[in-house]
Design an enzyme around this catalytic site. Sequence first.
Site, PDB file in Angstrom:
ATOM      1  N   TYR A  58      14.340  19.125  20.781  1.00 37.08           N
ATOM      2  CA  TYR A  58      14.649  18.776  19.393  1.00 37.08           C
ATOM      3  C   TYR A  58      13.787  19.589  18.431  1.00 37.08           C
ATOM      4  O   TYR A  58      12.563  19.668  18.568  1.00 37.08           O
ATOM      5  CB  TYR A  58      14.414  17.280  19.135  1.00 37.08           C
ATOM      6  N   HIS A  88      15.882  21.492   2.529  1.00 36.45           N
ATOM      7  CA  HIS A  88      15.190  20.227   2.297  1.00 36.45           C
ATOM      8  C   HIS A  88      14.390  20.210   0.987  1.00 36.45           C
ATOM      9  O   HIS A  88      13.907  19.149   0.579  1.00 36.45           O
ATOM     10  CB  HIS A  88      14.252  19.925   3.464  1.00 36.45           C
ATOM     11  N   ASN A 200       7.837  17.519   8.443  1.00 34.90           N
ATOM     12  CA  ASN A 200       7.648  16.184   9.017  1.00 34.90           C
ATOM     13  C   ASN A 200       6.224  15.728   8.717  1.00 34.90           C
ATOM     14  O   ASN A 200       5.291  16.525   8.805  1.00 34.90           O
ATOM     15  CB  ASN A 200       7.844  16.225  10.523  1.00 34.90           C
ATOM     16  N   TYR A 285     -10.633 -20.593 -15.294  1.00 32.89           N
ATOM     17  CA  TYR A 285     -10.611 -19.867 -14.025  1.00 32.89           C
ATOM     18  C   TYR A 285     -10.929 -18.384 -14.193  1.00 32.89           C
ATOM     19  O   TYR A 285     -11.511 -17.767 -13.303  1.00 32.89           O
ATOM     20  CB  TYR A 285      -9.237 -19.990 -13.366  1.00 32.89           C
ATOM     21  N   ARG A 288     -14.677 -18.539 -14.100  1.00 26.90           N
ATOM     22  CA  ARG A 288     -15.277 -19.248 -12.976  1.00 26.90           C
ATOM     23  C   ARG A 288     -14.856 -18.671 -11.624  1.00 26.90           C
ATOM     24  O   ARG A 288     -15.649 -18.648 -10.675  1.00 26.90           O
ATOM     25  CB  ARG A 288     -14.867 -20.721 -13.062  1.00 26.90           C
ATOM     26  N   PHE A 334       6.366  10.002  12.097  1.00 29.38           N
ATOM     27  CA  PHE A 334       6.618  10.356  10.698  1.00 29.38           C
ATOM     28  C   PHE A 334       6.959   9.142   9.844  1.00 29.38           C
ATOM     29  O   PHE A 334       6.988   9.225   8.621  1.00 29.38           O
ATOM     30  CB  PHE A 334       7.775  11.359  10.622  1.00 29.38           C
ATOM     31  N   GLU A 419      18.783   7.792  10.419  1.00 34.09           N
ATOM     32  CA  GLU A 419      17.499   7.301   9.922  1.00 34.09           C
ATOM     33  C   GLU A 419      17.775   5.996   9.176  1.00 34.09           C
ATOM     34  O   GLU A 419      17.868   5.960   7.947  1.00 34.09           O
ATOM     35  CB  GLU A 419      16.861   8.375   9.035  1.00 34.09           C
TER      36      GLU A 419
END
Length: 519
Positions: A58, A88, A200, A285, A288, A334, A419
Amino acid sequence: MSVPGPEILVPGELSLAQLRRLCAPEPLQVALAPSCRAVIAASAEQVRRATEGDAPVYGVNTGFGKLATQRIAREDLALLQLKLLRSHAVGVGEPLSQRVVRLILLLKAASLARGYSGVREEVIDGLLALHNRGVIPVIPCQGSVGASGDLAPLAHLSLPLIGEGEVFYDNERMPAAHALERAGLKPLVLGAKEGLALINGTQVSTALAIDALLTADRVFEAAVIAGGLTLDAARGSDAPFDPRIHAVRGQPGQIACASAYRALTASSEIRRSHLENDDRVQDPYCLRCQPQVMGACLDQMRYAAQVLVREANAVTDNPLVFAAEGEMISGGNFHAEPVALVADALAVAIAEIGAISERRVAMLVDTVVSRLPPFLTPEPGLNSGFMIVHVTAAALASENKSLAHPASVDSLPTSANQEDHVSMATFAARRLGPMLRNTAHIVAIELLAAAQGIEFLRPLQSSPGLEGVLRLLRSVSPAMMADRSLARDMEAVHHLVCSGDIGHAIESAIPELHALHLA
């Protein structure tokens, strides 16, 4: 005078302290530890052998994602990596800050240099050369879902290595090819798997989260100091900070914060002035419960620091190369879920730091609770004082509540459902910057309001440490006894908060503040 040597990058051994140095406004020269070069070479050799075999591997001789079943001819393997970067690099939005991009370059180089990615030394050296020569890739801030890595932003990061894309160089935005020539650098020709290894990984989301964490460290300290100053201005009780209370609960952040609040208010004349004949039984609060709230936020920040340092040292591309065993294994490192979850936790902590600070501002302007003049002005009615300054704080706190919604729960499938679960870590980390700006503004407003409250208690003095903070505040913002715009004052104090100058002003006198720092 000797010139300091470069910062040495030892893959797998980055610390938070070193990451802080690498995130400094003035960039350092960085060099790779020579000891890692042998494993890098062995990993690259394993990939070279895979390109000569017939078995599908791959990302080496196959397509990517849903196209992993497509075999690529041996003569097209280099072209495959080139096309990968080009296809990409499709991010949108404003560019990430150059400071963050410098860190991304270093995190990517350190990850590849672990020797499990199969890239040649030239690729890692190229990333470091971009950093050291000030050739900073232009990375659009949007377009990553934080699974299969930060694909789009890392593609924009990597294009300049091959002479494509855009960069910032000498304070100009320009084509990468022009900048490389001016910087004396030559573009690379990528080999098998190298483009995939570059895009990646979780380095973008991790760098964004680390940058935010280091800013949060400074804002947090300023918020604790602001809370101590407000406690004195409101003449609050110091009983809730008694160490015995916090010891029996045992939460470490709470214990550290209570100690800091005690040290901040020690020896205050204001505090001594109301130890007797004060008919108030308990404070609100927001005064405190400061150790409980801020301590819980500190514990979240400490946990986030642990996860992010681990991720900064991690190998997060795919497939991974185990040269010693002669294997390449496809997995899912990844996936940025660890970063997404701690970024979401940081978002909640940042929102809470601002939320309790805003409540203290609201308390100070309310004369019924604070027993100070209404809206902190000596002539209310004619003057509005801090009325609308508090409104600004409320608006910012409300905005943070929306931004704090967890990003990690909003997965959208991509790549034709290959994915099918993604982390959204990059947005989870990116939104921390605007949240921190909001919270730093709220804390700046509180510091101004508390300083104004102290004016009405003079000639009594606060503690020595808090008086040092007051002097710093008054150097950029005079007391407001008649209405004027506080916009510039707020910006000036906001800078003091974000820069860490608020803490620096008194850290030497109050060592308990050091225990609040992450590194």
